[in-house]
Enzyme design. Structure first.
Site, short mmCIF file in Angstrom:
data_model
loop_
_atom_site.label_atom_id
_atom_site.label_comp_id
_atom_site.label_asym_id
_atom_site.label_seq_id
_atom_site.Cartn_x
_atom_site.Cartn_y
_atom_site.Cartn_z
CB CYS A 77 47.13 32.94 44.62
SG CYS A 77 47.31 34.13 43.31
CB CYS B 3 31.00 39.58 45.17
SG CYS B 3 32.54 39.76 44.55
CB CYS C 240 30.17 40.94 41.72
SG CYS C 240 31.94 41.53 41.69
CB CYS D 235 48.99 40.42 46.49
SG CYS D 235 48.77 39.97 44.87
CB CYS E 61 47.16 38.03 49.40
SG CYS E 61 45.57 36.90 48.92
NE ARG F 254 30.44 46.00 48.00
CZ ARG F 254 30.68 46.08 46.66
NH1 ARG F 254 31.84 45.96 46.48
NH2 ARG F 254 29.67 45.99 45.74
CB CYS G 220 33.52 45.98 41.35
SG CYS G 220 33.72 45.99 43.23
#
Ligand code: SAM
Ligand code: DTB
Ligand code: SF4
Length: 320
Positions: free
Chosen positions: A52, A96, A127, A56, A59, A259, A187
């Protein structure tokens, strides 16, 4: 009933309550909206690993950090279908799928649409979390039958800038708007334990609660400090402070699934039980999150049984 507008001061007052009063209030709110002692099991599958371009700081899938994660191609429909079947057999009601993308590219849309249809045909809620979306893409996902879109705001608008510099908070909010405009349920939550202040935690929840429509699902992750990421040496937060965020989220989002998301492998059974007491009514079920581990399913089943918590069952029947 008009929607309540939350202000930071009120949220900080909740955080400042004596711990037991806060938990009691959260559990009371919980019981007004959900049957006591029930849990949603949601299984997560990374459909596109690593590579990616974003930064972030938490991550493992950001290409720029040396985390040992290899970039792979989007998983095939066959592999995803098999994983979704297994998740259903093991008792998950929501599936998900996550991709390590900055944004969804139109060229990947047909394959994504196929995956959504496949999961829906099994009778599970679907999801996806694919990064930023345009209005047209959100519409296409809705037409394919997508139930939820996960896109976390991650922290307060102020602290976000310390964690991610390659896209703005406003861009995140814009994607959430596209999702809601398309009629897909949202979400959205964040990560606790990245070095943020109490005000940041409260600010994140205020942002989410004051969306045009508050999220139907609120994942609260405890940072998993991954070696090779800038946050690898972040100090673990006081467990009671984590539980407080769950409780405040329950009070602010009375009808949402709150969650207890990443970070459970390093939580004791007792800490998880406190999170359930504070109103968490959903967990990720399966031995892997996206890149990092999650408790063994037998262990989760045993914990829920020891606590007398029953798991939600599928409502929709598979189409074939
Ligand atoms: N690439 C997409 C995106 O960023 O929206 C989807 C996948 S991304 C990995 C989904 C979420 O996982 C992030 O927004 C973050 O809240 C959470 N996450 C990622 N790494 C984490 C970590 N090390 N600890 C806790 N949560 C994490
Ligand atoms: C969310 O809030 N947490 C999940 C899901 N949404 C996509 C992801 C957690 C990832 C934890 C680190 C990893 O395994 O890569
Ligand atoms: Fe990319 Fe998502 Fe990881 Fe950020 S959280 S680096 S956007 S995969």
């Amino acid at each position: 009933m008009t929607k309540r507008t939350w202000v930071l001061k009120d949220v900080l007052e909740l955080y400042a309550l004596p711990f037991l009063d806060l938990i009691f209030q959260a559990q009371t709110v919980y019981r007004q909206h959900f049957p006591a002692g029930t849990m949603q099991l949601s299984t997560l599958l990374n459909i596109k690993d690593g590579g990616c371009p974003e930064d972030c700081h938490y991550c493992p899938q950001a290409a720029r950090y040396h985390t040992g994660v290899k970039a792979k191609k989007l998983l095939s429909k066959e592999v995803v279908s098999q994983q979704a079947h297994t998740a259903r057999e093991l008792g998950a009601t929501r599936f998900c799928m996550g991709a390590a993308w900055r944004e969804l590219k139109d060229r990947d849309l047909p394959a994504i649409v196929d995956l959504i249809k496949e999961v829906r045909s099994l009778g599970m809620e679907s999801c996806m979390t694919l990064g930023m979306l345009t209005d047209e893409q959100a519409q296409a996902l809705k037409e394919a039958g997508l139930d939820y879109y996960n896109h976390n705001v991650d922290s307060s608008p102020e602290y976000y800038k310390e964690i991610i510099t390659t896209r703005t908070y406003d861009e995140r909010l814009q994607t959430l708007q596209c999702v809601q405009d398309a009629g897909i349920k949202v979400c959205s939550g964040g990560i606790i334990g990245m070095g943020e202040t109490l005000e940041d935690r409260a600010g994140m929840l205020v942002t989410l609660a004051n969306l045009a429509q508050p999220p139907e699902s609120v994942p609260i992750n405890r940072l998993v400090p991954v070696p090779g990421t800038p946050l690898e040496n972040t100090e673990t937060i006081d467990p009671f402070d984590f539980v407080r965020t769950i409780a405040v989220a329950r009070i602010m989002f009375p009808t949402a699934r709150v969650r207890l998301s990443a970070g459970r492998t390093t939580m004791s059974d007792e800490l998880q039980a406190l999170c359930f007491m504070a109103g968490a009514n959903s967990i990720f079920y399966g031995e892997k999150l996206l890149m990092t581990g999650n408790p063994e399913m037998v262990k989760d089943r045993a914990l829920l049984q020891r606590l007398g918590i029953s798991v939600d069952q599928l409502v929709n029947q598979p189409q074939a």
